[in-house]
Design a protein around this motif. Structure first.
Motif, short mmCIF file in Angstrom:
data_model
loop_
_atom_site.label_atom_id
_atom_site.label_comp_id
_atom_site.label_asym_id
_atom_site.label_seq_id
_atom_site.Cartn_x
_atom_site.Cartn_y
_atom_site.Cartn_z
N LEU A 245 -16.86 -25.58 -111.70
CA LEU A 245 -15.87 -26.57 -112.12
C LEU A 245 -16.40 -27.95 -111.73
N TYR A 246 -16.52 -28.82 -112.73
CA TYR A 246 -16.92 -30.20 -112.51
C TYR A 246 -15.76 -31.10 -112.90
N GLY A 247 -15.59 -32.18 -112.13
CA GLY A 247 -14.54 -33.15 -112.44
C GLY A 247 -15.13 -34.53 -112.59
N ARG A 248 -14.42 -35.40 -113.31
CA ARG A 248 -14.86 -36.80 -113.39
C ARG A 248 -14.64 -37.51 -112.06
N THR A 249 -13.75 -36.95 -111.25
CA THR A 249 -13.54 -37.44 -109.88
C THR A 249 -13.72 -36.25 -108.95
N VAL B 251 -16.82 -29.61 -108.13
CA VAL B 251 -15.59 -29.39 -107.38
C VAL B 251 -15.56 -27.98 -106.79
N GLY B 252 -15.89 -26.99 -107.63
CA GLY B 252 -15.81 -25.61 -107.17
C GLY B 252 -16.82 -24.73 -107.88
N MET B 253 -17.10 -23.58 -107.26
CA MET B 253 -18.04 -22.63 -107.83
C MET B 253 -17.65 -21.23 -107.40
N ALA B 254 -17.74 -20.30 -108.34
CA ALA B 254 -17.53 -18.89 -108.02
C ALA B 254 -18.80 -18.15 -108.37
N SER B 255 -19.31 -17.39 -107.40
CA SER B 255 -20.56 -16.68 -107.62
C SER B 255 -20.72 -15.60 -106.56
N ARG B 256 -21.38 -14.51 -106.95
CA ARG B 256 -21.70 -13.46 -105.96
C ARG B 256 -23.04 -13.71 -105.30
N ASP C 212 -12.15 -30.90 -120.91
CA ASP C 212 -11.50 -32.12 -121.35
C ASP C 212 -12.44 -33.20 -120.84
N PRO C 213 -13.32 -33.71 -121.72
CA PRO C 213 -14.39 -34.60 -121.27
C PRO C 213 -13.93 -35.81 -120.45
N SER C 214 -12.65 -36.13 -120.50
CA SER C 214 -12.17 -37.26 -119.70
C SER C 214 -11.87 -36.85 -118.27
N SER C 215 -11.72 -35.53 -118.01
CA SER C 215 -11.33 -35.14 -116.65
C SER C 215 -12.08 -33.95 -116.05
N PHE C 216 -12.40 -32.91 -116.83
CA PHE C 216 -13.04 -31.73 -116.23
C PHE C 216 -13.84 -30.95 -117.26
N VAL C 217 -14.75 -30.11 -116.72
CA VAL C 217 -15.46 -29.13 -117.55
C VAL C 217 -15.69 -27.88 -116.69
#
Length: 157
Positions: A106-110, A9-14, A87-92
């Protein structure tokens, strides 16, 4: 608990490559398989020049639960992977640390997650000293589900 399909879903990095390529980020999915009850086999699917690629990685368990080690081809290229919140059902939310540089993903199940989850992600980003100008969100369409045998890479992303 982390096994199954996830959407980046998202990533923060330099990372300078990320900044330079941010206008052409590709929808990315990850499939996690737990091996021998501890290590993780990670298959990342994304497009590169409109071709679907699969990048295979192996996360080895570290001594502490929720921590993994991603070994590169060179000794200097090892990456520490830490589960920041899940929360393994929705995000990590995962931290990737290589030397002195850190990135947060950020990873999401959707492919779409709630504002509350995005807020949590942005709190983690700020907590490690990164800011909104190095935070990127990925497309929610155009995913790959597979790659042919000629488009599989084993190793680093």
């Amino acid at each position: 608990q982390l096994s199954g399909k996830w959407f980046l879903v998202g990533m923060a990095s330099r990372c300078s490559n990320l900044a330079e390529q941010s206008h052409q980020l590709e929808a990315t999915t990850v499939t996690v398989t737990i091996l021998d009850g501890q290590s993780l086999a990670i298959s990342t699917f994304r497009k590169l020049d409109r071709v679907c690629w699969e990048i295979r990685q192996h996360y080895l368990p570290a001594q502490t639960p929720g921590r993994f080690l991603l070994k590169g081809h060179r000794k200097s290229s090892k990456v520490d992977v830490v589960v920041g919140e899940a929360d393994p059902s929705s995000f990590v939310i995962l931290y990737y640390q290589k030397g002195h540089s850190i990135s947060v993903k950020l990873y999401g199940r959707t492919s779409l997650v709630s504002e509350a989850i995005v807020d949590k992600f942005e709190q983690h980003v700020r907590a490690v000293g990164l800011s909104e100008d190095v935070t990127y969100y990925f497309p929610t369409y155009g995913f790959c589900d597979a790659a042919d045998e000629f488009h599989i890479l084993d190793g680093e992303l």
